[in-house]
Design an enzyme around this catalytic site. Structure first.
Site, PDB file in Angstrom:
ATOM      1  N   ARG A  70      17.355   5.906  18.171  1.00 25.40           N
ATOM      2  CA  ARG A  70      17.403   6.910  19.228  1.00 25.40           C
ATOM      3  C   ARG A  70      17.470   6.217  20.585  1.00 25.40           C
ATOM      4  NH1 ARG A  70      12.973   8.762  19.718  1.00 25.40           N
ATOM      5  NH2 ARG A  70      11.905   7.968  17.891  1.00 25.40           N
ATOM      6  N   TYR A 198      24.071   8.149  15.295  1.00 26.89           N
ATOM      7  CA  TYR A 198      22.832   7.756  14.625  1.00 26.89           C
ATOM      8  C   TYR A 198      21.746   8.834  14.589  1.00 26.89           C
ATOM      9  CZ  TYR A 198      19.253   5.038  12.602  1.00 26.89           C
ATOM     10  OH  TYR A 198      18.302   4.618  11.722  1.00 26.89           O
ATOM     11  N   LYS A 207      15.372  16.163  15.716  1.00 20.23           N
ATOM     12  CA  LYS A 207      14.545  16.040  16.916  1.00 20.23           C
ATOM     13  C   LYS A 207      15.042  16.957  18.031  1.00 20.23           C
ATOM     14  CE  LYS A 207      12.044  13.260  14.690  1.00 20.23           C
ATOM     15  NZ  LYS A 207      11.782  11.869  14.571  1.00 20.23           N
ATOM     16  N   HIS A 227       5.514  16.961  16.000  1.00 17.83           N
ATOM     17  CA  HIS A 227       6.004  15.787  15.285  1.00 17.83           C
ATOM     18  C   HIS A 227       4.970  15.393  14.229  1.00 17.83           C
ATOM     19  CE1 HIS A 227       7.646  11.396  15.686  1.00 17.83           C
ATOM     20  NE2 HIS A 227       8.280  12.060  14.767  1.00 17.83           N
ATOM     21  N   SER A 249       7.177   7.650  15.678  1.00 12.59           N
ATOM     22  CA  SER A 249       8.210   7.245  14.711  1.00 12.59           C
ATOM     23  C   SER A 249       7.909   5.864  14.148  1.00 12.59           C
ATOM     24  CB  SER A 249       9.574   7.211  15.391  1.00 12.59           C
ATOM     25  OG  SER A 249       9.906   8.477  15.879  1.00 12.59           O
ATOM     26  N   CYS A 251       5.586   4.855  12.070  1.00 11.41           N
ATOM     27  CA  CYS A 251       4.174   4.479  11.914  1.00 11.41           C
ATOM     28  C   CYS A 251       3.636   4.939  10.559  1.00 11.41           C
ATOM     29  CB  CYS A 251       3.320   5.065  13.031  1.00 11.41           C
ATOM     30  SG  CYS A 251       3.505   4.213  14.605  1.00 11.41           S
ATOM     31  N   ASP A 276       7.831  14.823   8.675  1.00 13.49           N
ATOM     32  CA  ASP A 276       8.160  14.468  10.064  1.00 13.49           C
ATOM     33  C   ASP A 276       7.878  15.576  11.077  1.00 13.49           C
ATOM     34  OD1 ASP A 276       9.177  12.518  11.895  1.00 13.49           O
ATOM     35  OD2 ASP A 276      11.073  13.588  11.983  1.00 13.49           O
ATOM     36  N   ARG A 365      17.521   3.161   7.375  1.00 14.70           N
ATOM     37  CA  ARG A 365      16.985   4.449   6.923  1.00 14.70           C
ATOM     38  C   ARG A 365      17.546   4.866   5.576  1.00 14.70           C
ATOM     39  NH1 ARG A 365      13.167   7.263  10.462  1.00 14.70           N
ATOM     40  NH2 ARG A 365      13.039   5.853  12.231  1.00 14.70           N
TER      41      ARG A 365
HETATM   42  O1  SAT Z   1      16.119   8.872  14.584  1.00 12.62           O
HETATM   43  S1  SAT Z   1      15.163   9.899  14.179  1.00 12.62           S
HETATM   44  O2  SAT Z   1      14.630  10.591  15.355  1.00 12.62           O
HETATM   45  O3  SAT Z   1      15.829  10.873  13.333  1.00 12.62           O
HETATM   46  C1  SAT Z   1      13.875   9.223  13.306  1.00 12.62           C
HETATM   47  C2  SAT Z   1      12.668   8.977  14.149  1.00 12.62           C
HETATM   48  O4  SAT Z   1      12.751   8.236  15.126  1.00 12.62           O
HETATM   49  O5  SAT Z   1      11.598   9.516  13.828  1.00 12.62           O
HETATM   50 MN    MN Z   2       9.922  11.224  13.480  1.00 11.34          MN
END
Ligand code: SAT
Ligand code: MN
Length: 581
Positions: A70, A198, A207, A227, A249, A251, A276, A365
């Protein structure tokens, strides 16, 4: 296909006139459509086939090396007044943002197919679910949305029935990092994303919609978009609890949501509702109920192995899309921390040359449908969601924060959430390992001014009669040599057990100014090789360090000026006074 919803049809016509695609495809979400797109991407080289004998229907996507996470510095919330977006967001005036984005989208889909993806966030029949339509020129986005959301015909039907939906326009553009923007227009229920393919930049249901736009809607409508993972814990006696936990993210949210109980925990069952995002609503009994708006996982691959999380390990051996992992000589996916095989080609597609660089990208991922999870809870599909017993906040902190503590009450819990800090990870572009404030793990995702958001959280004492207890955990505390003090992973159930016992009023605690801490011996360490001294340091409260922390929190709050709720500052002062007493 097209639609009977005039607003939607008109928007699609406008977008097509602006972007000028060669053709338009309305996605129905069928298996045949998914298969067809996979085949097209195999032919174009967008996807590579992995070993189909050991990993049936698994594919690898290598993203542009400049497009692997991100991009928070290129993500904007576009409200009329900058103060409404707050110091926690990059801001641009909607008129300026539209002018800029229109320029970028102009003709950008020439020679490409434009896909129209109607999707539903949340169980399709849930009153809590909300719909959206993503328009994209990326088939990779379509197949990921297929795994991550309830997309296609049923979602379109709901949109045509209800009339309202979030409009998301996405183009990968030229994948030029200099021409990349993720724009949110909360008042228009619109998202526009250009220049990235991405994850959170491109899968707009995640998000962008389910957190940034939804948090804004939730404030106006009296609910919360968070979140948070949602996990079901069942004791050997059959007592069930649902916990919601917020961590930044990368963690370990997916691991906690899919936790495997330690060997000594015979008869305990842990099932996943979400990994998530949680949407929390007050129900008729005055309790908070949670639904997971997603139907799939976009999880961090490195570190996944049979020992750390065999559920996840098994889950991604079929029907999964891998992004930016390495491959072995047998064409199997490989990543750091996988306890077998050896990489021969790295995530960029280059032969491994022994330079010592990571073979898989640290933010590589997997994307899989949630139903593939061996610990999937069918309640993830329940339109009514699940009642939440406890809310857990956590961050990645080498020191300071104890293994676990409980907030004194809801108001104090909001302070605990607002004070969350964590070391940055590879999930976002930028330096890794720097401690920053990440209130409620929502820093990158709250679609409006954080100060108003904290006020909204505080308002729940008046909205709900039976609010969950609030806790804070830290699995990442280290000793002077950088060694983790707590084993983590499955053993985190030991901490969740204490949390549940607190919710059931079955166990006492030590009251301290920062909250209630476990008494000596109340965290079950049976079967662990952890000594009493380590447990004591995991549960210690260093007064001076905490006073400094609360001072840092005060400085952080100052950025939000007079919008910070008085109640929140009063909670902070109460803790400071307690520490000084
Ligand atoms: O890239 S994402 O936002 O989908 C994954 C994350 O950072 O939690
Ligand atoms: Mn996340």
């Amino acid at each position: 296909m097209s639609t009977t919803n005039e607003d939607l049809q008109q928007w699609i016509d406008e977008v097509a006139a602006l972007t000028r695609p060669d053709q338009i495809k309305w996605c129905d979400g069928s298996d045949a459509e998914y298969r067809g797109l996979i085949d097209e991407m195999l032919a174009s080289g967008d996807l590579l086939e992995l070993n189909q004998e050991t990993h049936p229907n698994c594919y690898l996507h290598r993203s542009d090396p400049n497009d692997v996470a991100r991009v928070e510095h290129l993500t904007f919330v576009c409200t009329k007044h900058q103060q409404d977006a707050g110091p926690n967001n990059n801001w641009m005036h909607p008129a300026e943002a539209h002018a800029q984005m229109n320029g970028l989208f102009e003709g950008c889909m020439q020679g490409r197919t434009m896909y129209v993806i109607p999707y539903c966030m949340g169980p399709i029949d849930s009153p809590y679910a909300r719909c959206g339509v993503e328009v994209t020129d990326s088939p990779y986005v379509v197949v990921n949305m297929n795994l991550m959301t309830r997309m296609g015909a049923a979602a379109l039907e709901r949109i045509e029935r209800e009339g309202s939906f979030v409009k998301g326009l996405h183009s990968i553009g030229d994948l030029d990092p200099e021409v990349r923007f993720i724009m949110h227009f909360p008042d228009e229920l619109q998202i526009q994303s250009f220049g990235s393919g991405y994850g959170g930049n491109a899968l707009l249901g995640k998000k962008c919609h389910a957190l940034r736009i939804a948090s804004y809607q939730a404030r106006n409508e009296g609910w919360l978009a968070e979140h948070m993972l949602i996990v079901e814990v069942e004791s050997p006696q059959g007592e069930k609890h649902y916990l919601a936990a917020a961590f930044p993210s990368a963690c370990g949210k997916t691991n906690l949501a899919m936790l495997i109980p330690p060997e000594t925990y015979d008869g305990w069952k842990v099932r996943t509702i979400g990994d998530d995002i949680a949407w929390l609503h007050v129900d008729d009994d005055g309790r908070l109920r949670a639904v997971n708006p997603e139907s799939g996982y976009f999880g961090v691959v490195p570190g996944t192995n049979r020992k750390t999380n065999h559920n996840a390990y098994d889950m991604i051996r079929r029907d999964a899309i891998f992004t930016n992992v390495a491959v072995t000589a047998d064409n199997e996916p490989w990543w750091e921390g996988k306890d077998s095989g050896e990489p021969v080609i790295d995530w960029k597609g280059n032969q491994i040359n022994g330079s010592g660089e990571a073979a898989a990208h640290p933010n590589s991922r997997f994307t899989v449908a949630a139903k593939q999870n061996p610990s999937y809870s069918p309640l993830a599909d329940d339109p009514a969601g699940v009642p939440i017993s406890a809310i857990i906040f956590g961050g990645r902190r080498r020191e300071l924060a104890p293994l676990v503590y409980e907030a004194l009450d809801w108001g104090h819990g909001v302070l605990v959430g607002a004070s969350v800090a964590s070391e940055t990870t590879a999930a976002a572009a930028g330096k890794v390992g720097v401690t920053r404030r990440d209130p409620m793990a929502m820093k990158p995702f709250c679609g409006y001014n954080f100060a108003n958001y904290w006020g909204h959280w505080l308002s729940f004492t008046a909205r709900a009669k039976r609010l969950p207890k609030i806790f804070h955990v830290n699995w990442f505390r280290q000793d002077q040599d950088g060694k983790f003090l707590w084993p983590g992973f499955g053993d985190n159930l030991r901490v969740m057990r204490w949390i549940i016992d607190r919710c059931e009023n079955r166990v006492d605690a030590v009251e301290t100014p920062i909250g209630y801490l476990p008494k000596d011996g109340d965290i079950d360490t049976n079967g662990l090789t952890i000594d009493d001294a380590t447990m004591r340091s995991l549960l210690s409260v260093d007064r001076d360090a905490w006073l400094a922390e609360l001072e840092a929190v005060a400085e952080y709050f100052e950025e939000y000026e007079d919008r910070v709720p008085e109640l929140l500052e009063a909670e902070r002062e109460r803790v400071v006074a307690g520490l000084k007493a």
